[in-house]
Design a protein around this motif. Structure first.
Motif, PDB file in Angstrom:
ATOM      1  N   TRP A 255      22.991  -0.252  -5.841  1.00  0.00           N
ATOM      2  CA  TRP A 255      22.979   0.869  -6.490  1.00  0.00           C
ATOM      3  C   TRP A 255      23.058   0.947  -8.084  1.00  0.00           C
ATOM      4  O   TRP A 255      22.387   1.581  -8.528  1.00  0.00           O
ATOM      5  N   SER A 256      23.769  -0.149  -8.434  1.00  0.00           N
ATOM      6  CA  SER A 256      23.591  -0.494  -9.625  1.00  0.00           C
ATOM      7  C   SER A 256      22.360  -1.114 -10.114  1.00  0.00           C
ATOM      8  O   SER A 256      21.806  -0.548 -10.972  1.00  0.00           O
TER       9      SER A 256
ATOM     10  N   ARG B  68      27.314   7.789  -9.052  1.00  0.00           N
ATOM     11  CA  ARG B  68      26.587   8.086 -10.474  1.00  0.00           C
ATOM     12  C   ARG B  68      25.129   8.420 -10.378  1.00  0.00           C
ATOM     13  O   ARG B  68      24.567   9.160 -11.360  1.00  0.00           O
TER      14      ARG B  68
ATOM     15  N   TYR C  40      31.429   4.572  -6.682  1.00  0.00           N
ATOM     16  CA  TYR C  40      31.369   4.996  -8.362  1.00  0.00           C
ATOM     17  C   TYR C  40      29.984   4.935  -8.528  1.00  0.00           C
ATOM     18  O   TYR C  40      29.576   5.940  -9.079  1.00  0.00           O
ATOM     19  N   ILE C  41      29.196   3.763  -8.422  1.00  0.00           N
ATOM     20  CA  ILE C  41      27.980   3.636  -8.866  1.00  0.00           C
ATOM     21  C   ILE C  41      27.012   4.398  -8.099  1.00  0.00           C
ATOM     22  O   ILE C  41      26.144   5.267  -8.754  1.00  0.00           O
TER      23      ILE C  41
ATOM     24  N   SER D 202      27.190  -1.911  -3.440  1.00  0.00           N
ATOM     25  CA  SER D 202      27.357  -1.503  -5.006  1.00  0.00           C
ATOM     26  C   SER D 202      26.450  -2.166  -5.892  1.00  0.00           C
ATOM     27  O   SER D 202      25.988  -1.722  -6.899  1.00  0.00           O
TER      28      SER D 202
ATOM     29  N   GLU E  36      20.344   2.140 -10.203  1.00  0.00           N
ATOM     30  CA  GLU E  36      20.381   2.962 -11.347  1.00  0.00           C
ATOM     31  C   GLU E  36      19.859   2.347 -12.461  1.00  0.00           C
ATOM     32  O   GLU E  36      18.910   3.233 -13.583  1.00  0.00           O
TER      33      GLU E  36
END
Length: 224
Positions: free
Chosen positions: A81-82, A158, A154-155, A78, A85
């Motif tokens: 991937w954050s 997204r 979720y991330i 997470s 992003e």
């Protein structure tokens, strides 16, 4: 961009940890050394006992931060991937042309990553290697549906949605934008793995990268 990213607090689902590792020296040490240890011995052989020995702390101290090693791996994923992003958003913010945005976005999500020295307790280059080798293990589990409901992925989702939106900008008539976006992200990890370990079944090598392949693919698929 690196200077901007270094000042951003990466947010991870609070359900993934017992205590936020970013709030203490020990917590950051757990993150730093877990990345190095997983890369060294693999996730299957990784245990909190081995991590405790490496950081010179009791195994029980690690459980004060993470319930189990699965949640630790999802936490690391997470975070990764954050970070991806944030890089993606900043990288495409100055592009008005949808094709150029998509090409830049694909570069961000498919390239091998270099370490950002400003995040001292996280080596992004090594974390990228772990994501390539181990990421699918975070959701190829019996608990995936419940964990997805709780927002564990979720991330990651997204990031794929951001690619999907750009694909739709380019060709609103294309029937499979989500499948294409997720295939690019997942496929790039797989191609990197094959390039490093099973070269007989990939065209990617020292001169042709997964990024090259997916840039070529979108040209063939999305050009009207």
């Amino acid at each position: 961009m690196d200077q901007i990213l270094s000042n951003i607090k990466i947010k991870v689902n609070e359900k993934l940890y017992v205590k936020d590792p970013e709030t203490s020296t020990l917590g950051k040490k757990i993150i730093q050394e877990s990345i190095l240890l997983i890369d060294n011995i693999g996730f299957e052989e990784f245990t909190f006992k081995k991590l405790g020995e490496k950081i010179g702390s009791n195994e029980s101290s690690i459980y004060r931060y993470f319930e189990n090693k699965h949640k630790l791996l999802v936490y690391l994923s997470s975070w990764y991937w954050s970070w991806i992003e944030y890089r993606l958003v900043f990288a495409i913010s100055n592009y008005s042309d949808s094709w150029e945005k998509l090409k830049k976005a694909i570069l961000i999500v498919t390239e091998k990553v270099e370490d950002n020295q400003k995040t001292q307790h996280i080596n992004e280059s090594i974390l990228n290697k772990i994501i390539i080798a181990e990421f699918t293990k975070t959701f190829h589990t019996k608990e995936v549906d419940q964990e997805n409901k709780e927002g564990f992925y979720y991330i990651y989702i997204r990031v794929i949605k951001r690619l999907t939106n750009i694909i739709t900008e380019i060709n609103p008539d294309y029937f499979y934008p989500k499948s294409l976006a997720s295939s690019i992200v997942e496929g790039a990890m797989h191609q990197h793995f094959l390039k490093d370990h099973m070269q007989a079944i990939t065209d990617c090598n020292d001169t042709t990268s997964p990024t090259d392949f997916y840039l070529n693919l979108i040209e063939k698929i999305l050009k009207k």
